[in-house]
Design an enzyme around this catalytic site. Structure first.
Site, PDB file in Angstrom:
ATOM      1  N   GLY A 128       0.828  -1.213   0.000  1.00 44.78           N
ATOM      2  CA  GLY A 128       0.000   0.000   0.000  1.00 44.78           C
ATOM      3  C   GLY A 128       0.853   1.250   0.000  1.00 44.78           C
ATOM      4  N   ALA A 129       1.882   1.262  -0.871  1.00 46.96           N
ATOM      5  CA  ALA A 129       2.852   2.366  -0.842  1.00 46.96           C
ATOM      6  C   ALA A 129       2.498   3.473  -1.825  1.00 46.96           C
ATOM      7  CB  ALA A 129       4.244   1.831  -1.146  1.00 46.96           C
ATOM      8  N   ASN A 130       1.317   3.401  -2.453  1.00 47.32           N
ATOM      9  CA  ASN A 130       1.005   4.439  -3.439  1.00 47.32           C
ATOM     10  C   ASN A 130       0.401   5.688  -2.799  1.00 47.32           C
ATOM     11  OD1 ASN A 130      -1.348   2.289  -3.552  1.00 47.32           O
ATOM     12  ND2 ASN A 130      -2.248   4.272  -3.977  1.00 47.32           N
ATOM     13  N   SER A 131       0.092   5.630  -1.500  1.00 47.65           N
ATOM     14  CA  SER A 131      -0.456   6.839  -0.873  1.00 47.65           C
ATOM     15  C   SER A 131      -0.123   6.865   0.612  1.00 47.65           C
ATOM     16  CB  SER A 131      -1.979   6.891  -1.060  1.00 47.65           C
ATOM     17  OG  SER A 131      -2.581   5.900  -0.259  1.00 47.65           O
ATOM     18  N   GLY A 132      -0.408   8.011   1.223  1.00 45.02           N
ATOM     19  CA  GLY A 132      -0.323   8.154   2.674  1.00 45.02           C
ATOM     20  C   GLY A 132       1.015   7.784   3.281  1.00 45.02           C
ATOM     21  N   ILE A 133       0.928   7.076   4.394  1.00 44.71           N
ATOM     22  CA  ILE A 133       2.122   6.727   5.170  1.00 44.71           C
ATOM     23  C   ILE A 133       3.045   5.810   4.368  1.00 44.71           C
ATOM     24  CG2 ILE A 133       2.860   5.477   7.252  1.00 44.71           C
ATOM     25  CD1 ILE A 133       0.037   6.459   8.393  1.00 44.71           C
ATOM     26  N   GLY A 134       2.455   4.888   3.616  1.00 43.73           N
ATOM     27  CA  GLY A 134       3.251   3.968   2.809  1.00 43.73           C
ATOM     28  C   GLY A 134       4.068   4.717   1.773  1.00 43.73           C
ATOM     29  N   SER A 257      -2.353   0.163  14.828  1.00 39.73           N
ATOM     30  CA  SER A 257      -3.002   1.415  15.217  1.00 39.73           C
ATOM     31  C   SER A 257      -3.351   1.369  16.697  1.00 39.73           C
ATOM     32  CB  SER A 257      -4.275   1.603  14.397  1.00 39.73           C
ATOM     33  OG  SER A 257      -5.011   2.673  14.937  1.00 39.73           O
ATOM     34  N   TYR A 290     -12.004  -3.056  11.815  1.00 38.70           N
ATOM     35  CA  TYR A 290     -10.672  -2.444  11.653  1.00 38.70           C
ATOM     36  C   TYR A 290      -9.862  -2.613  12.944  1.00 38.70           C
ATOM     37  CZ  TYR A 290      -7.204   1.331  11.077  1.00 38.70           C
ATOM     38  OH  TYR A 290      -6.034   2.059  10.997  1.00 38.70           O
TER      39      TYR A 290
END
Ligand SMILES: NC(=O)c1ccc[n+]([C@@H]2O[C@H](COP(=O)([O-])OP(=O)(O)OC[C@H]3O[C@@H](n4cnc5c(N)ncnc54)[C@H](OP(=O)(O)O)[C@@H]3O)[C@@H](O)[C@H]2O)c1
Length: 390
Positions: A128-134, A257, A290
């Site tokens: 999931g590195a295409n956005s946000g923290i990743g 989290s 979640y």
């Protein structure tokens, strides 16, 4: 003045000034040595102070070290398009004394943590590195020389993220590979494709997640939040375990989290209830799903560490910070509103450069504007009432 003093430039008669005939140079790995042109000799110690020095950290951002035909090291400043034989780090040399470890806090960014690290021999996979923290994590690793693989489910978004990193540094070693954590087949195929590259794996960041998604079963017949956030990663680590062990010292980082605290996995009799993990639609509450998957992340990371650390593979679960404005909130308007309100007070600023639609829409901006104003006025009103009654 303080800055000049810090850089050692405020005192021209400083004891560090070299006697005539001497020149300061650096080795490829940043050690300073002194050359005497009259006596044609070199030495490690400063001719006046007798101290050894070394350059602080890596080359500044955008600089690169190269070697000319005669074997002499020179430096290329890609940003200002110039070359020089002077090591730019020489302006910030430090004495060869043991450095105290740096302290980090809630405002520290990934780039700051990696400052001075050379990761050019490291291979990193981030889900999931295409956005946000990743994305921020991938960028930070890549700018420090690591070979970074962005494991993403959406090809177009992944390519956009790769281009953004390459725009920052054209020599970054970044590539995107397909991985959909909602499919165990896709996880297996990703692992096989990765192994076919014959690369080591030093860092595996299990980052991808979805939050507050409507109930949906995956092709494997499992509730999707649980499979994407936890089970897909669990299976990925199993598939790549042999590579991790061969690449030791290696590490797994599981992004969990703080919200894992607001649930548990036991039923009313105190027994672990596995049915809670992938509940039917009637028992599903997205936030709880979640939280449960994030609790599983931590339990998994602890057990993985216990089993693999004897082989040089460590595992850590991390909480990245509260309510950072990424795209994690996108499945539910209420979450989007809460994240917008919290945005000015959280670490969100650090994630500004992310691609892929994490910018607030106009509607949310307007709502946030009025919500913040209302909050401000109610605090002022509260203050006036309290001070007038006391
Ligand atoms: N933001 C916060 O405040 C916060 C707080 C605590 C913990 N976290 C944790 O931080 C991590 C990163 O979240 P974020 O805030 O950066 O959110 P984000 O911007 O939404 O990033 C999540 C990433 O996961 C990917 N993903 C979703 N489903 C996937 C699937 N089936 N297969 C592969 N990738 C998938 C998304 O890809 P697409 O773009 O294709 O959807 C996206 O790249 C998560 O583990 C989250 O639980 C975040």
């Amino acid at each position: 003045m303080a800055a000049l003093k810090y850089a050692g430039l405020d005192d021209t008669d400083s004891e560090d000034e070299l006697p005539p005939g001497w020149e300061e140079r650096t080795t490829k790995d940043g050690w300073v040595y002194y050359a005497n042109h009259d006596e044609m000799k070199t030495q490690w110690e400063h001719p006046k102070t007798g101290k050894k020095r070394r350059c602080a950290g890596d080359l500044p951002y955008g600089w690169e070290q190269e070697t000319d035909d005669k074997g002499q090291v020179f430096y290329v400043d890609h940003i200002n398009k110039r070359t020089t034989y002077f090591d730019p780090r020489q302006a910030f040399t430090v004495e060869d004394v043991q450095q105290k470890p740096k302290r980090y806090d809630g405002n520290t960014s990934a780039l700051e943590i990696l400052q001075g690290r050379d990761l050019s021999d490291r291979v990193v996979v981030i889900t999931g590195a295409n956005s946000g923290i990743g994305f921020e994590t991938a960028k930070s690793f890549a700018l420090h020389g690591a070979h970074v693989i962005l494991a993403c489910r959406n090809k177009a978004r992944a390519s956009e993220a790769v281009s953004l990193i390459l725009e920052e540094w054209h020599k970054a070693k970044v590539e995107a590979m397909n991985l959909d954590l909602a499919s165990l087949t896709s996880v297996r195929e990703f692992a096989e494709a990765f192994k076919a590259k014959n690369l080591p794996l030093h860092i595996l960041v299990c980052n991808a997640a979805v939050c507050t998604q409507p109930w949906r079963l995956t092709e494997d017949g499992l509730e999707s939040t649980f499979q994407i956030c936890h089970l897909g990663h669990f299976y990925l680590v199993q598939c790549l375990q042999d590579v991790l062990r061969r690449s030791a010292p290696a590490r797994v980082v599981v992004v969990s989290s703080e919200s894992h605290r607001f649930t548990d996995l036991v039923d009313s009799c105190g027994k672990v209830d596995l049915a809670l993990l992938s509940p039917p639609k009637k028992d599903y509450w997205s936030m709880l799903a979640y939280n449960r998957s994030k609790l599983c992340n931590i339990l998994f990371s602890n057990e993985l560490h216990r089993r693999l650390s004897p082989y040089g593979v460590t595992s850590n679960a991390v909480h990245p910070g509260n309510m950072m404005y990424t795209s994690i909130h996108r499945s539910w308007w209420l979450m989007t509103l809460l994240f917008n309100i919290a945005r000015p007070f959280t670490k969100s600023m650090i994630c500004q450069s992310q691609p892929c639609g994490a910018k607030p829409c106009l509607g949310c901006q307007i709502v946030t504007f009025f919500a913040t104003k209302m909050l401000f006025f109610s605090v002022v009103q509260e203050y006036i009432i309290t001070s007038s009654t006391s």
